[in-house]
Design a protein around this motif. Structure first.
Motif, PDB file in Angstrom:
ATOM      1  N   LYS A 132       0.826  -1.211   0.000  1.00  0.00           N
ATOM      2  CA  LYS A 132       0.000   0.000   0.000  1.00  0.00           C
ATOM      3  C   LYS A 132       0.857   1.256   0.000  1.00  0.00           C
ATOM      4  O   LYS A 132       0.451   2.300  -0.547  1.00  0.00           O
ATOM      5  CB  LYS A 132      -0.926  -0.021   1.223  1.00  0.00           C
ATOM      6  N   LYS A 133       2.035   1.181   0.584  1.00  0.00           N
ATOM      7  CA  LYS A 133       2.926   2.342   0.639  1.00  0.00           C
ATOM      8  C   LYS A 133       3.372   2.774  -0.752  1.00  0.00           C
ATOM      9  O   LYS A 133       3.731   3.938  -0.959  1.00  0.00           O
ATOM     10  CB  LYS A 133       4.142   2.019   1.506  1.00  0.00           C
ATOM     11  N   ARG A 134       3.370   1.828  -1.698  1.00  0.00           N
ATOM     12  CA  ARG A 134       3.812   2.146  -3.059  1.00  0.00           C
ATOM     13  C   ARG A 134       2.787   2.999  -3.819  1.00  0.00           C
ATOM     14  O   ARG A 134       3.122   3.658  -4.788  1.00  0.00           O
ATOM     15  CB  ARG A 134       4.069   0.862  -3.847  1.00  0.00           C
ATOM     16  N   LYS A 135       1.531   2.916  -3.422  1.00  0.00           N
ATOM     17  CA  LYS A 135       0.440   3.708  -4.020  1.00  0.00           C
ATOM     18  C   LYS A 135       0.249   3.451  -5.512  1.00  0.00           C
ATOM     19  O   LYS A 135      -0.312   4.284  -6.232  1.00  0.00           O
ATOM     20  CB  LYS A 135       0.679   5.205  -3.781  1.00  0.00           C
ATOM     21  N   THR A 136       0.681   2.291  -5.978  1.00  0.00           N
ATOM     22  CA  THR A 136       0.522   1.973  -7.406  1.00  0.00           C
ATOM     23  C   THR A 136      -0.226   0.666  -7.630  1.00  0.00           C
ATOM     24  O   THR A 136      -0.540   0.336  -8.775  1.00  0.00           O
ATOM     25  CB  THR A 136       1.899   1.860  -8.098  1.00  0.00           C
ATOM     26  N   PHE A 137      -0.525  -0.060  -6.546  1.00  0.00           N
ATOM     27  CA  PHE A 137      -1.074  -1.405  -6.693  1.00  0.00           C
ATOM     28  C   PHE A 137      -2.550  -1.483  -6.310  1.00  0.00           C
ATOM     29  O   PHE A 137      -3.028  -0.758  -5.427  1.00  0.00           O
ATOM     30  CB  PHE A 137      -0.274  -2.398  -5.855  1.00  0.00           C
ATOM     31  N   HIS A 138      -3.244  -2.381  -6.980  1.00  0.00           N
ATOM     32  CA  HIS A 138      -4.626  -2.741  -6.661  1.00  0.00           C
ATOM     33  C   HIS A 138      -4.529  -4.081  -5.943  1.00  0.00           C
ATOM     34  O   HIS A 138      -4.189  -5.105  -6.545  1.00  0.00           O
ATOM     35  CB  HIS A 138      -5.430  -2.850  -7.956  1.00  0.00           C
ATOM     36  N   ILE A 139      -4.810  -4.088  -4.631  1.00  0.00           N
ATOM     37  CA  ILE A 139      -4.389  -5.195  -3.758  1.00  0.00           C
ATOM     38  C   ILE A 139      -5.569  -6.056  -3.328  1.00  0.00           C
ATOM     39  O   ILE A 139      -6.544  -5.570  -2.752  1.00  0.00           O
ATOM     40  CB  ILE A 139      -3.684  -4.629  -2.503  1.00  0.00           C
ATOM     41  N   GLY A 140      -5.435  -7.346  -3.568  1.00  0.00           N
ATOM     42  CA  GLY A 140      -6.434  -8.305  -3.133  1.00  0.00           C
ATOM     43  C   GLY A 140      -5.917  -9.196  -2.026  1.00  0.00           C
ATOM     44  O   GLY A 140      -4.703  -9.409  -1.887  1.00  0.00           O
ATOM     45  N   VAL A 141      -6.828  -9.717  -1.218  1.00  0.00           N
ATOM     46  CA  VAL A 141      -6.488 -10.657  -0.151  1.00  0.00           C
ATOM     47  C   VAL A 141      -7.499 -11.799  -0.179  1.00  0.00           C
ATOM     48  O   VAL A 141      -8.546 -11.707  -0.820  1.00  0.00           O
ATOM     49  CB  VAL A 141      -6.502  -9.981   1.241  1.00  0.00           C
ATOM     50  N   ALA A 142      -7.172 -12.864   0.530  1.00  0.00           N
ATOM     51  CA  ALA A 142      -8.038 -14.043   0.570  1.00  0.00           C
ATOM     52  C   ALA A 142      -8.792 -14.115   1.891  1.00  0.00           C
ATOM     53  O   ALA A 142      -8.394 -13.507   2.890  1.00  0.00           O
ATOM     54  CB  ALA A 142      -7.212 -15.305   0.368  1.00  0.00           C
TER      55      ALA A 142
END
Length: 469
Positions: A132-142
């Motif tokens: 999240k710190k990178r501010k470039t990713f769309h992050i999913g979790v399980a």
């Protein structure tokens, strides 16, 4: 700029993520849509072996125009390796990530530690924070909603809150076939996070696949006796009809999830063109049906009228928190307050550990031995160097074979650890949290990962040095 996948979710466009294994050498075509639903590829990490090619490498074989979701499994990895992965993903222009703690390593066959300086497993919560710190990713979790005891279900939901609090953007469930649990997951998520994108994992379940998952005890997946019996019965009969039923059930499950408000599905074991064609035909056949009609046909194909046949047939005895456990928690909490968090303790500790004496090898080694001796038999301390007991209700995360501090993995079965040799400590912790009124702690406290360099050092010294004024 948002990824195409993120745009679809933002526009409420139901998506199909088609899973591809990186262990295969075949480069297969990726559909742009299935039955009118946008389709993308998702690349699984270390599924068949611990040495599978990395998704970031496998993605290079496909055109940039194909939208991809890269998995990263934290098993046997540390934060340094994850940061390297993030660098590579940024350089390759990959935005969509699915961050997983992962099932147990194939070489990690028992509950024993991997090595004295082991990396353990990088938790998804910590991975999300870093990404999240990178501010470039769309992050999913399980998330695994297919749990059948109160404690392990609570533990899953407590950790889900942490994952979202850490910055996750979307959620993918474990593979499962219990529609009641599928509905329950969507309803509970909507209570606290009404607009949070939820995606269901589905699979065209054949007899062969069911037998494989049972034989290999695939973590976190429930294949009930009834499900296996129906598949065996169909297999002995008309094979063509049996295959048709496989894709009919999968299509109905997808459509049911869409009716329920899921934003898409993660489609496993359907990466071959002929499989996708059969699924597409089934989706087109049933797309006009209502939720009620889909459910009725689903249960009919499974030869039942109740969701209970999808649950494990095991007598569940409700476990209770003992007075000994509560006494231990309160006693440890009192000791922590007196020796580590009180004003006097902080003043004394800062003064004592400021001395250069403690940096000498002999003194440092002696301090570590004394700390280990005082804590190991009481809580299972393994000298991680970053004590998290006050954040985990004084149940040491080091006694989890994966070393998970923020909550459970998805591999528990009726409160039993994936390794099978103990009860999951997070189920114990969930019961205790309810008894002592500390459930908010398990939902909100984001516990940092322990670096390899910190292990085998004194957490006492590290604690007081970290709060020097």
């Amino acid at each position: 700029m948002l990824s195409l996948f993120a745009q679809h979710l933002g526009q409420d466009r139901f998506c199909i993520l088609v899973e591809y294994l990186c262990s295969t050498q075949s480069i297969l075509p990726v559909p742009q849509s299935i039955a009118g639903f946008p389709a993308m590829m998702t690349l699984a990490d270390r599924v068949q072996t611990d040495e599978d090619p990395a998704p970031i490498e496998f993605a290079q074989y496909y055109p940039e125009t194909i939208e991809k979701v890269l998995h990263f499994s934290g098993k046997g990895r540390d934060m340094t390796e994850f940061e390297t992965f993030l660098d590579q993903a940024e350089q390759a222009g990959q935005q969509n990530l699915l961050l997983l703690t992962g099932d147990k390593l194939k070489k990690h066959s028992s509950g024993q530690r991997l090595a004295t300086d082991r990396t353990r497993y990088l938790e998804s919560v910590n991975a999300v924070i870093a990404a999240k710190k990178r501010k470039t990713f769309h992050i999913g979790v399980a998330f695994n909603p297919f749990k059948y005891t109160e404690a392990e279900r609570d533990a899953q939901y407590f950790k889900l809150h942490k994952k979202i609090r850490a910055g996750a953007d979307f959620l993918i469930t474990q593979l499962g076939f219990d529609l009641e649990q599928t509905k329950h997951a969507q309803a509970l998520l909507a209570l606290d996070y009404p607009d949070f994108p939820l995606i269901a994992c589905v699979m065209p379940l054949t007899l062969r696949r069911a037998q494989f998952m049972l034989r290999h005890q695939v973590a976190g997946i429930v294949i009930s006796e009834h499900v296996l019996k129906v598949l065996e019965q169909e297999d002995r009969g008309d094979s063509a009809q049996a295959e048709k039923n496989v894709y009919a059930r999968c299509a109905l499950q997808i459509l049911i999830c869409k009716h329920l408000g899921y934003k898409g599905v993660h489609l496993s074991s359907c990466h071959k063109p002929q499989e996708q064609t059969q699924l597409e035909q089934a989706l087109q056949q049933y797309q006009h049906l209502s939720l009620t009609e889909c459910e009725q046909l689903w249960y009919q194909l499974w030869q039942t009228t109740t969701h209970r046949v999808f649950q494990p047939r095991v007598e569940i005895f409700r476990k209770k928190v003992t007075s000994t456990q509560i006494f231990k928690y309160k006693n440890m909490q009192l000791l922590h307050g007196v020796f580590f968090s009180s004003k006097a303790a902080l003043q004394v500790g800062r003064f004592v550990f400021k001395a250069a004496f403690w940096d000498r090898p002999n003194a440092s080694h002696l301090l570590l031995k004394v700390e280990h001796f005082s804590k190991h038999h009481a809580v299972g301390c393994d000298s991680c160097g970053q004590c998290r007991l006050s954040e985990t209700l004084y149940i040491c995360p080091e006694i989890c074979p994966k070393g998970l501090a923020n909550g459970p993995c998805g591999g528990t079965t009726l409160d039993r650890c994936e390794f099978g040799d103990r009860e999951c400590i997070h189920s114990v912790k969930a019961r205790l949290a309810k008894a002592v009124g500390q459930t908010e702690l398990l939902k909100t406290e984001l516990i940092p990962a322990v670096s390899i360099e910190t292990r085998a050092t004194s957490s006492w010294k590290n604690w007081f040095k970290s709060i020097e004024s």
